[in-house]
Write a protein that holds these residues in place. Structure first.
Motif, short mmCIF file in Angstrom:
data_model
loop_
_atom_site.label_atom_id
_atom_site.label_comp_id
_atom_site.label_asym_id
_atom_site.label_seq_id
_atom_site.Cartn_x
_atom_site.Cartn_y
_atom_site.Cartn_z
N ASP A 322 0.96 -1.27 -0.02
CA ASP A 322 0.02 -0.01 -0.11
C ASP A 322 0.90 1.24 -0.15
OD1 ASP A 322 -2.15 -1.75 0.09
OD2 ASP A 322 -2.75 -1.11 2.11
N GLY A 323 0.84 2.17 -1.11
CA GLY A 323 1.24 3.40 -0.98
C GLY A 323 2.97 3.20 -1.47
N VAL A 324 3.29 2.25 -1.75
CA VAL A 324 4.77 1.94 -2.17
C VAL A 324 5.14 2.47 -3.59
CG1 VAL A 324 6.53 0.21 -2.22
CG2 VAL A 324 4.93 0.20 -0.40
N CYS A 325 4.01 2.23 -4.37
CA CYS A 325 4.38 2.32 -5.82
C CYS A 325 4.70 3.89 -6.15
CB CYS A 325 3.19 1.98 -6.91
SG CYS A 325 3.25 2.47 -8.63
N ALA A 326 5.55 4.27 -6.96
CA ALA A 326 6.01 5.73 -7.22
C ALA A 326 4.94 6.34 -7.85
CB ALA A 326 7.34 5.66 -7.80
N LEU A 329 0.00 3.67 -8.02
CA LEU A 329 -0.92 2.48 -8.54
C LEU A 329 -1.51 1.72 -7.20
CD1 LEU A 329 0.77 1.17 -11.66
CD2 LEU A 329 -1.16 2.47 -11.41
N PRO A 330 -2.57 1.17 -7.00
CA PRO A 330 -2.92 0.38 -6.04
C PRO A 330 -2.44 -1.05 -6.55
CG PRO A 330 -4.85 1.12 -7.27
CD PRO A 330 -3.54 1.78 -8.05
N VAL A 331 -1.45 -1.35 -6.17
CA VAL A 331 -0.61 -2.52 -6.57
C VAL A 331 -1.66 -3.96 -6.27
CG1 VAL A 331 1.36 -4.11 -6.50
CG2 VAL A 331 1.65 -1.68 -6.56
N ALA A 332 -1.91 -3.87 -5.11
CA ALA A 332 -2.60 -5.25 -4.78
C ALA A 332 -3.86 -5.40 -5.63
CB ALA A 332 -3.12 -5.19 -3.43
N ASN A 363 -3.57 5.52 -16.86
CA ASN A 363 -2.56 5.63 -18.00
C ASN A 363 -1.02 5.25 -17.23
OD1 ASN A 363 -4.60 6.70 -19.56
ND2 ASN A 363 -4.48 8.56 -18.73
N VAL A 364 -0.92 4.92 -16.48
CA VAL A 364 0.45 4.64 -15.83
C VAL A 364 0.77 3.32 -16.72
CG1 VAL A 364 1.80 3.82 -13.98
CG2 VAL A 364 0.22 5.65 -13.71
N ARG A 365 2.06 3.57 -17.05
CA ARG A 365 2.77 2.11 -17.54
C ARG A 365 3.98 2.03 -16.83
NH1 ARG A 365 -1.38 2.25 -19.14
NH2 ARG A 365 -2.47 2.45 -21.16
N CYS A 366 3.94 0.72 -16.59
CA CYS A 366 5.40 0.13 -15.69
C CYS A 366 6.48 0.52 -16.36
CB CYS A 366 5.02 -1.15 -15.19
SG CYS A 366 3.93 -1.62 -13.98
N TYR A 367 6.53 -0.04 -17.73
CA TYR A 367 7.77 0.03 -18.41
C TYR A 367 8.35 1.69 -18.67
CZ TYR A 367 4.46 1.17 -22.31
OH TYR A 367 3.31 1.68 -23.17
N ASP A 368 7.38 2.53 -18.21
CA ASP A 368 8.10 3.95 -18.07
C ASP A 368 8.92 4.19 -16.87
OD1 ASP A 368 6.47 4.95 -20.43
OD2 ASP A 368 4.82 5.57 -19.20
N CYS A 369 8.80 3.29 -15.73
CA CYS A 369 9.79 3.40 -14.78
C CYS A 369 11.21 2.62 -15.11
CB CYS A 369 9.11 2.88 -13.40
SG CYS A 369 7.76 3.90 -12.97
N GLN A 370 12.02 3.19 -14.55
CA GLN A 370 13.36 2.38 -14.79
C GLN A 370 13.61 1.36 -13.73
OE1 GLN A 370 16.90 4.94 -15.32
NE2 GLN A 370 16.11 5.42 -17.40
N GLU A 371 13.05 1.63 -12.65
CA GLU A 371 13.08 0.62 -11.77
C GLU A 371 11.67 0.60 -10.94
OE1 GLU A 371 16.13 -0.73 -7.83
OE2 GLU A 371 16.71 1.18 -9.22
N CYS A 372 11.36 -0.47 -10.40
CA CYS A 372 10.02 -0.47 -9.49
C CYS A 372 10.18 -0.33 -8.15
CB CYS A 372 9.38 -1.77 -9.92
SG CYS A 372 7.77 -1.96 -8.97
N THR A 373 9.42 0.45 -7.52
CA THR A 373 9.58 0.65 -6.17
C THR A 373 9.11 -0.31 -5.13
OG1 THR A 373 7.84 2.27 -6.16
CG2 THR A 373 10.00 3.14 -6.14
#
Lengths: 394, 289
Positions: A322-326, A329-332, A363-373
């Motif tokens: 929860d709240g970790v994605c830069a 995103l609500p990852v879970a 509209n967020v795309r994971c590939y836009d991030c260089q590294e996942c948080t």
């Protein structure tokens, strides 16, 4: 849904089976005393080996394996369980629209004095709870319950003075012997609050091999306070009911996994007894075996394999992300949407839920991030699964 | 007293008008119940939506009673009018038979059913019905009052908005009528009679015992099943019913007679010792196509 948050924080938070098993104590509350009733019907001319534990300060001596009657549809299974010596039977006011209590009462009528009978009320007020109790007693055909649970509480504030007063009144009237509370979630907050009331004799709690290892400390704290512990959802919450076309069906039905799950629970001496659901005579016989067979390294390996299979795919809703994605995103939730679509074939519904996210998150795309948080402590491959959600639904 | 009586009489008329207005069928994918199908009712809180994976979030362990019948998804709302709340949920099951099964497991066999959808039932605080592959349920509060009028009106309004069959599953009509408690017929989702061999089928109560019917995928598999059943019981006596049959006594199922007709395995259990099981079974077999 109010309780889902705490459930998500806690349910299934740990995928790892406690490696060396839970601390197993040997004390005189656990014994293999003779069956209180004859066991005439166990198959192949043998008698089941029954083991008993003392249920906290109640002094009751239930068999380690009891009988959860919730989905049982035939009274003959209940009758036979009582005949072979199982002595704890659990139902609830709401099961099968109230029909379950009636069936259980009829099936156990001749054995009432030699069994421990429990039921539950979901009522939110003292008056409604006491009304429920009278209905339960009438439907079960008995003048008292051995344990009467406040049903499905997940937050301390749900355990009101009024409901505890209802249990006290019922005790004074001789309608119940012991006060219980049942909980499927929120245990980290609920257990300390329940213990602090000094009111409850028994806690009925979801407990199985997929749950957070920290759960054991809670069980011990309740035991230390003299509260008896009854385990439910010991087969990991209804996996026995999975349809054959469900991808998890095979995983949980091969190689005696159900028996291993029950044995896993019973190895924990902080659990006094269990109430697995039983629908037929074969399941009954299998469950009886759990009382005489130890939890072995082979069982541990079996369950670990199941968890290993689930680990990368299924979110355990522990809330650690929860709240970790830069990007916020609500990852879970997104991992869950993918399992709706791919695990259950519910693409339309999964997409519908995805589309409830704010537009900027869609509209967020994971590939836009260089590294996942985000790093899932339980091994879910987060980037892969969230990317899959974006690919499928966006 | 007069105005109150007039008011009470006016309620059914208002409800009926509302029902007629709400008769348009919903698209199959939109299960969401609406509160405004009746005047003065408003939605309280957000709509609910659950799947087999999330139903546990809503009803905890009770969800097993739905999943075992092939639950697919649920949509629900809570409607309020004054101090009265109605919790309305529509469950979509995998097929009409499963929806009937969930209904039958939830109905109170002591309370008459009503002609709502396939079947419906209304009690002071609860109403249910089944139509097509949907199972609809309404719970009312406060529990101290009789809400059957409002519940029945909502059920009928919802019935008009849902498509699907209004006929019960075929086997329901095959049980012989004599001595039958018609309200007792249930779909047992697994382990009929508590026997894992009888995977899924119908069960009915009679004033002289119980009857069941299970369909196998083929005649061959039903023949195999009969063989396994014959082996399971002791001292079986052949019975010339349908394609084959046997009669025996079991500790829990009492005096029983099982027979096979094509892919169906059926029979009676818990019969009185001196009961003419063959005569009853012949009637039963004749009703099975």
């Amino acid at each position: 849904m109010e309780s889902s948050s705490s459930r998500r924080r806690f349910l299934a938070a740990g995928l790892a089976i406690p490696a060396a098993g839970l601390a197993i104590t040997t004390d005189d509350k656990h014994s293999q005393s003779p069956s209180p009733s004859p066991a005439p019907a166990f198959p192949k001319g043998t008698t089941p080996k029954l083991t008993y534990r003392t249920l906290g300060k109640t002094g009751l001596r239930p068999t380690e394996v009891g009988f959860g009657c919730m989905v049982t549809s035939d009274p003959s299974v209940i009758e036979r369980a009582a005949d072979v010596g199982i002595n704890l039977f659990d139902t609830a006011r709401g099961y099968q629209g109230g029909n379950n209590e009636r069936m259980v009462g009829a099936a156990l009528k001749a054995k009432r004095n030699s069994i421990i009978l429990s039921s539950k009320t979901p009522a939110p007020t003292k008056e409604e709870a006491l009304k429920d109790l009278d209905t339960s007693l009438r439907e079960l055909g008995t003048d008292h319950l051995d344990i009467w649970y406040l049903h499905a509480k997940s937050k301390p504030e749900q355990v009101t003075d009024g409901l505890m007063e209802a249990q006290n009144i019922a005790k004074q009237q001789g309608k119940i012997r012991f006060a219980g509370i049942s909980t499927h979630s929120g245990q980290p907050e609920l257990f300390p609050a329940v213990i602090a009331t000094k009111h409850f004799d028994v806690i009925l709690t979801a407990y199985n091999f997929t749950l957070d290892p920290n759960m054991n400390a809670l069980l011990k704290s309740a035991q230390d306070a003299g509260i008896g512990i009854v385990g439910m959802k010991v087969m990991a919450g209804g996996f026995r009911q999975l349809k054959q076309d469900n991808p998890r069906f095979d995983i949980f039905h091969r190689d005696g996994a159900m028996l291993a799950m029950l044995k896993w629970v019973l190895q924990n001496k902080n659990v006094d007894t269990t109430i697995p659901s039983i629908t037929d005579l074969d399941q009954l016989d299998q469950n009886l075996r759990a009382m005489s067979e130890p939890f072995t390294p082979a069982d541990e390996k079996l369950l670990a394999a199941r968890l290993e299979f689930l680990r990368p795919l299924y979110c355990r809703m522990c809330g650690e992300c929860d709240g970790v994605c830069a990007k916020g995103l609500p990852v879970a939730d997104m991992v869950r949407y993918v399992s709706y679509a791919e695990g259950y074939g519910q693409f339309a519904m999964a997409r519908e839920q995805f589309l409830t996210l704010p537009a900027h998150l869609q509209n967020v795309r994971c590939y836009d991030c260089q590294e996942c948080t985000v790093t899932c402590p339980h091994g879910v491959r987060v980037v892969e699964r969230v990317s899959r959600a974006q690919e499928l639904f966006a | 007293m007069k105005p109150r009586a007039a008011g009470a009489l006016a309620w059914p008329a208002v409800y009926c008008a509302a029902i007629l207005c709400a008769a348009a069928l919903l698209p199959a994918e939109d299960l969401l119940p609406r509160c405004d199908v009746l005047p003065d009712w408003k939605q309280a809180g957000a709509a609910r939506s659950y799947t087999a994976d999330t139903l546990y979030d809503y009803m905890d362990g009770n969800s097993e009673g739905y999943l075992i019948y092939g639950f697919d998804r649920m949509r629900g709302v809570t409607c309020k009018s004054g101090a009265v709340s109605l919790v309305i949920d529509i469950s979509e099951m995998k097929d009409p038979e499963s929806a009937f099964g969930l209904f039958a497991s939830n109905r109170d066999p002591r309370v008459p059913t009503e002609a709502i959808g396939v079947l419906g039932q209304v009690t002071p605080q609860r109403g249910i019905f089944v139509k097509g592959n949907r199972f609809v349920e309404i719970s009312a509060s406060p529990a101290s009052s009789d809400h059957s009028t409002e519940i029945r009106a909502f059920l009928k309004a919802l019935e008009g908005r849902l498509d699907g069959t209004t006929s019960p599953p075929e086997p329901v009509g095959w049980f012989p009528a004599q001595g039958l408690d018609a309200n007792s017929i249930r779909l047992i989702p697994q382990s009929v009679l508590g026997l894992s061999l009888l995977k899924r089928g119908y069960l009915a109560k009679y004033d002289f015992g119980r009857a069941f019917i299970v369909k196998q995928p083929s005649t061959d598999s039903s023949m195999q099943l009969m063989g396994k059943l014959r082996d399971k019981f002791e001292d079986v006596e052949p019975a010339a019913i349908g394609d084959e049959g046997f009669e025996t006594t079991d500790k829990y199922l009492g005096h029983l007679l099982f027979f096979r007709k094509g892919p169906y395995v059926a029979g009676f259990t818990n019969l009185p010792e001196d009961f003419d099981a063959s005569a009853a079974a012949e009637v039963f077999a004749a009703r099975i196509p």
